[in-house]
Design a protein around this motif. Structure first.
Motif, short mmCIF file in Angstrom:
data_model
loop_
_atom_site.label_atom_id
_atom_site.label_comp_id
_atom_site.label_asym_id
_atom_site.label_seq_id
_atom_site.Cartn_x
_atom_site.Cartn_y
_atom_site.Cartn_z
N MET A 663 30.41 40.64 87.40
CA MET A 663 31.50 39.85 88.05
C MET A 663 32.96 39.44 87.01
O MET A 663 34.00 40.21 87.50
N PRO A 664 32.73 39.04 86.16
CA PRO A 664 34.42 38.97 85.77
C PRO A 664 34.61 40.37 84.88
O PRO A 664 35.87 40.00 84.87
N TYR A 665 33.68 41.37 84.65
CA TYR A 665 34.33 42.63 83.96
C TYR A 665 35.06 43.12 85.64
O TYR A 665 35.77 44.15 85.11
N LEU A 666 34.56 43.42 86.27
CA LEU A 666 34.78 43.86 88.03
C LEU A 666 36.18 43.14 88.04
O LEU A 666 36.49 43.74 88.31
N SER A 667 36.22 42.16 88.21
CA SER A 667 36.81 41.55 88.92
C SER A 667 38.41 42.03 87.60
O SER A 667 39.80 41.74 88.05
N VAL A 668 37.81 42.29 85.95
CA VAL A 668 39.44 42.18 85.48
C VAL A 668 39.60 44.10 85.89
O VAL A 668 40.49 44.50 86.01
N LEU A 669 38.45 45.29 86.18
CA LEU A 669 38.21 46.47 86.25
C LEU A 669 39.40 46.07 87.63
O LEU A 669 40.07 47.30 87.89
N SER A 670 39.29 45.48 89.02
CA SER A 670 39.49 45.47 90.17
C SER A 670 41.71 45.50 90.58
O SER A 670 41.69 45.94 90.29
N ASP A 671 41.66 44.27 89.23
CA ASP A 671 42.58 43.67 88.67
C ASP A 671 43.44 45.36 88.24
O ASP A 671 45.30 45.23 88.78
N PHE A 672 42.89 45.23 87.19
CA PHE A 672 43.97 46.33 86.96
C PHE A 672 43.88 47.56 87.60
O PHE A 672 44.90 48.67 87.90
N ARG A 673 42.95 48.15 88.95
CA ARG A 673 43.35 49.46 89.39
C ARG A 673 44.70 48.79 89.82
O ARG A 673 45.21 49.99 90.68
N GLU A 674 44.79 48.04 91.23
CA GLU A 674 45.68 47.03 91.86
C GLU A 674 46.62 47.14 91.30
O GLU A 674 47.63 47.77 92.06
N LYS A 683 56.25 54.27 92.13
CA LYS A 683 56.67 55.71 91.55
C LYS A 683 56.68 56.88 92.79
O LYS A 683 56.60 58.36 91.90
N ASN A 684 55.11 57.12 93.52
CA ASN A 684 55.43 57.94 94.35
C ASN A 684 54.17 59.07 93.66
O ASN A 684 54.18 60.16 92.81
N VAL A 685 53.04 58.43 92.37
CA VAL A 685 51.93 58.95 91.63
C VAL A 685 51.18 59.14 92.55
O VAL A 685 49.75 58.69 92.36
N THR A 686 51.28 60.26 93.36
CA THR A 686 49.96 60.51 94.38
C THR A 686 48.56 60.84 93.10
O THR A 686 47.84 60.46 93.53
N GLU A 687 49.02 61.13 92.05
CA GLU A 687 47.06 61.83 91.48
C GLU A 687 46.93 60.38 91.09
O GLU A 687 45.28 60.48 90.86
N LEU A 688 47.79 59.37 90.38
CA LEU A 688 46.33 58.50 89.77
C LEU A 688 46.55 57.28 91.31
O LEU A 688 45.16 57.22 91.12
N LEU A 689 46.66 57.81 92.39
CA LEU A 689 46.17 57.06 94.06
C LEU A 689 45.19 57.31 93.90
O LEU A 689 44.20 56.99 94.39
N LYS A 690 45.13 58.83 93.61
CA LYS A 690 43.48 59.52 94.39
C LYS A 690 42.82 59.19 93.25
O LYS A 690 41.41 58.98 93.53
#
Length: 824
Positions: A663-674, A683-690
């Motif tokens: 879970m600590p690793y997943l929390s870091v991943l989730s925060d980074f993704r957010e 910045k309206n970068v739709t590719e990254l949102l996708k």
């Protein structure tokens, strides 16, 4: 009481009353017309009257009680000189009385001996002696077995872990029995037959020979379920006979004929093995043949129970290991006058036993006495021949010891070579372990008569008592989609087959959602209800664990309770009370699970309200609820492992610490993704949102991880088993496809409607009726009809109706012209 100059307290009349209750009643009456509080000091008479009372008067006697409290408070300052008494001084504690409290629910169990719910009272303090009839191991364990053993496992766990009884659980394995002997012989003879590799013509000849007695048996069978099973078997044999007979008659290729012969051999193995046993069964004499079959199926049974998370018995007894004890048991019954020997067999004398004032035969099902069909089924297929039945003094008598025939295993006894009767096995084994009386005896509903009634009779004949069992618990039947389930009718689902479709937890939840003593229908609807319940509860656990992972300091855990928390906590305690009452009421797990569901529903509503208000929910309150629910599910055997909250991650206890590790690793991943999503939106970068969506929807579910994006709140991270997530993804995709399909269908219909409207708009008003020559024959210069198809002038009403249609078309056509001019 009196001040200086007042008359003294006249307590003499109190001395003449001997009963405390009447004395205090008289005192109350006396004080009702006197002042004894403000401004007065206690006299010697007050002190002596006070000494006559054993304690404070009841609340209803208000005058006496008020006087008593006043004197009690001033008593340390009371002395013989009334004039020197003072109401001022050191105060003392007033009298205290305990609260009345409320009645505590007592555990009641449905007792087949009384057919009512009786208060459960163990014979020896907190210790519970429990015997359960185990399986007869001659074939694979099926869901009928699971019905009893999961249900008794639930009851045992609740008695032990919830009600805190010291449960000693004994169970038997029946490895000597008519069914086992017959099945072992038939399997042995059929294997020998196959090893000889008979020719196709020999197989054909033998199956036809075996079919003759089988057909006679089919014709004699009156039981509709059994007859249907035999008819299915006959149809399967018939379907395989035709191709082989045709192949033999047409001199088909050797391999083709042999293939047809093997199909016939497989389809006809039951009737062929019966035929072989009838001819050669008496020649099977090696005892190991009769022990290998039950040893194998006992091993499979234990594997099934382990897979179902059924606790092993504290003591497991096998009939084959208790033959000496059984011989001793039978001998004492005979010595006590309740058994007799006949042709090397020993029978229980039911009339002699029932005629004894201290005993009663068939306590469980007295109305079944004389049911010869049930009695013969209890004696076994190998023990109901005419010569065996004629050995008994009464048709109601049953075998304690059976003289072995050729082709049956045997042991030495005072009556010659023989083997135990079915009923005596449990009595001797249970008596050896648990003694002359037990608290609980368990078994399936169909064992009540004659098996358990005969057990009771022979055991009480041995111990010369009338209380061998105090509480008899019988689990209900199991049906399959509403149909009777029976191994003998070949209508059953093995435990392995059931576990291939559903998890052990889901099966247990299905059992928990029904009363242990009533019929349970194993069907798709039953299992779907259990799956939905598991999903509902699991989602709550995941939400609570996500909340508890939110960072906070030690003081932040203690949040102020508002009205919402007070209300939820009130419901929490009400539900705990309801669950307890349900478990006290014959261990009603169905009602308990419904109360748990309601508690989760209220908690979900509370969390949703806090989320809508952008406020954190109370962590400690939700944690308490989650811990309570998890503990209950552990008590029921529906949760394994040591995790304090929720179902274990990884399945079957694998990697029990997986959640805290990853879970600590997943929390870091989730925060980074957010953070990436936030920048991408800015910045309206739709590719990254996708890419972020693909990580959430495609990549992480394959690893058993669910991310839930929440508007204005941190992303929720949940560990869920991979299969569940993939199924959710599949269902989501299916719903999206259906939604897309509906949208496309709606668009197509709309387009068709627009095209139809356009086509209609193109029609000129003066042409719209001219094509309807089947209705009209004459028209005016504008194309409006004047006469019908038969030449009659149109009526005024019809003309008015058609004029409206004509004018509407004019309007449509003008709109079309307008659209054309505008270039649409």
């Amino acid at each position: 009481m009196a001040s200086t100059g007042d008359l003294a307290f006249d307590y003499g009349f109190l001395l003449r009353i001997s009963e405390d209750a009447r004395r205090v009643e008289a005192l109350n009456e006396y004080l009702s017309s006197r002042s004894y509080l403000a401004g007065y000091g206690p006299s010697q008479a007050d002190a002596e009257a006070f000494a006559l009372l054993c304690g404070p008067p009841p609340e209803r006697l208000v005058h006496a009680l008020r006087w008593y409290k006043h004197i009690a408070a001033l008593k340390p300052q009371t002395n013989d000189q009334t004039s020197e008494c003072s109401t001022k001084g050191k105060r003392v504690q007033p009298p205290w009385s305990p609260p009345k409290g409320t009645d505590i629910s007592k555990l009641r169990l449905y007792n087949s001996l009384t057919r009512t719910k009786d208060v459960f009272v163990p014979q020896k303090g907190n210790r519970v002696l429990w015997y359960c009839c185990g399986p007869t191991v001659y074939d694979a364990s099926h869901m009928g077995h699971a019905r009893s053993y999961i249900s008794f496992d639930i009851l045992r766990r609740i008695l032990k872990n919830y009600f805190k009884y010291d449960v000693f659980y004994c169970m038997n394995i029946t490895d000597i029995d008519d069914k086992i002997i017959k099945r072992a012989r038939q399997n042995y003879l059929l294997d020998q037959y196959r090893e000889k590799k008979p020719s196709a013509s020999q197989i054909l000849q033998d199956v036809l020979a075996a079919r003759t007695p089988f057909k006679a048996k089919l014709a004699e069978t009156t039981d509709p379920d059994k007859k249907q099973m035999l008819e299915r078997l006959d149809a399967a044999v018939d379907a395989a006979l035709g191709p082989l007979q045709m192949a033999v008659q047409s001199n088909a290729a050797g391999h083709s004929v042999q293939n047809h012969a093997q199909v016939l051999l497989e389809n006809a193995k039951d009737l062929l093995s019966e035929w072989l046993d009838y001819q050669f069964g008496s020649q099977v004499t090696e005892n190991t043949i009769f022990s290998l079959l039950p040893k194998y199926w006992e091993g499979e049974y234990h594997k099934d129970m382990e897979a179902l998370n059924v606790l092993p018995a504290d003591v497991l007894t096998r009939v084959s290991e208790y033959v000496p004890e059984i011989v001793v048991f039978v001998k004492k019954i005979v010595d006590n006058g309740y058994g007799y020997e006949s042709n090397g067999s020993v029978y229980f004398d039911t009339a002699k036993f029932d005629g004894c004032p201290a005993h009663s035969y068939a306590k469980l099902v007295p109305e079944a006495v004389g049911d010869q069909k049930a009695l013969q089924e209890g004696e076994g297929d190998l023990s109901i021949s005419a010569d065996r039945l004629s050995e008994k003094r009464s048709q109601n008598d049953f075998a304690l010891w059976k003289a072995s025939k050729p082709g049956e295993p045997s042991w030495d006894s005072p009556w010659g070579k023989g083997r135990p009767g079915w009923h005596i096995e449990c009595s001797a084994m249970a008596g050896s372990i648990l003694g002359e009386s037990m608290d609980i005896h368990g078994g399936g509903f169909d064992l009540r008569f004659p098996h358990h009634d005969n057990e009771l009779a022979q055991s009480e004949a041995y111990f010369e008592n009338d209380h061998w069992v105090r509480y008899f618990l019988h689990t209900g039947h199991l049906t399959i989609a509403g149909c009777k389930m029976s191994k003998s009718l070949k209508n059953f689902i093995t435990i392995k087959d059931a576990l291939a479709k559903h998890t052990a937890r889901q099966l247990r939840l299905a059992f928990l959602m029904h009363s242990w003593k009533d019929t349970l229908d194993y069907s798709n609807n039953t299992m779907e209800s259990a799956i939905q319940y598991e999903r509902f509860i699991n989602e709550f656990f995941l939400n609570v664990k996500d909340i508890l992972r939110s960072p906070t300091d030690i003081t932040g855990q203690f949040e102020k309770w508002e009205a919402e928390e007070i209300e939820l906590n009130k419901s929490f305690y009400e539900k705990k009370t309801s669950v307890h009452e349900a478990l006290c009421d014959n261990i009603d797990t169905r009602s308990a699970l419904e109360e748990m569901r309601a508690l989760v529903g209220q908690s979900n509503t509370y969390m949703a309200a806090r989320r809508s208000a952008k406020l954190p929910p109370n962590r400690m309150l939700l944690e308490s609820i989650a811990l309570y629910l998890t503990d209950l599910l552990k008590t029921f055997g529906a949760v394994e492992g040591t995790e304090p909250i929720g179902f274990p991650v990884g399945g079957n206890g694998q990697n029990a610490d997986l959640e805290s590790t990853v879970m600590p690793y997943l929390s870091v991943l989730s925060d980074f993704r957010e953070d990436v999503r936030k920048i991408s939106r800015e910045k309206n970068v739709t590719e990254l949102l996708k890419l972020c969506d693909e990580l959430r929807d495609d990549t992480l579910p394959e690893l058993g991880v669910r991310l839930e994006d929440r508007d204005g709140l941190p992303t929720s991270v949940k560990l869920v088993d991979k299969e569940t997530l993939l199924k959710e993804r599949e269902e989501k995709k299916k719903m999206e496809d259906e939604k897309k399909k509906k949208k496309e269908e709606a668009a197509r219909k709309k387009q068709e409607q627009e095209m139809a409207k356009l086509a209609k708009m193109k029609v000129k008003p003066n042409e719209m009726f001219r094509s309807e020559t089947d209705k009209y024959s004459s028209f005016d210069e504008t194309g409006f009809p004047t006469h019908d198809a038969e030449g009659k002038e149109l009526s005024k009403g019809l003309t008015k109706k058609l004029r409206k249609l004509y004018e509407a078309q004019e309007k449509l056509y003008n709109e079309y012209l307008q659209l054309t001019q505008n270039g649409s």
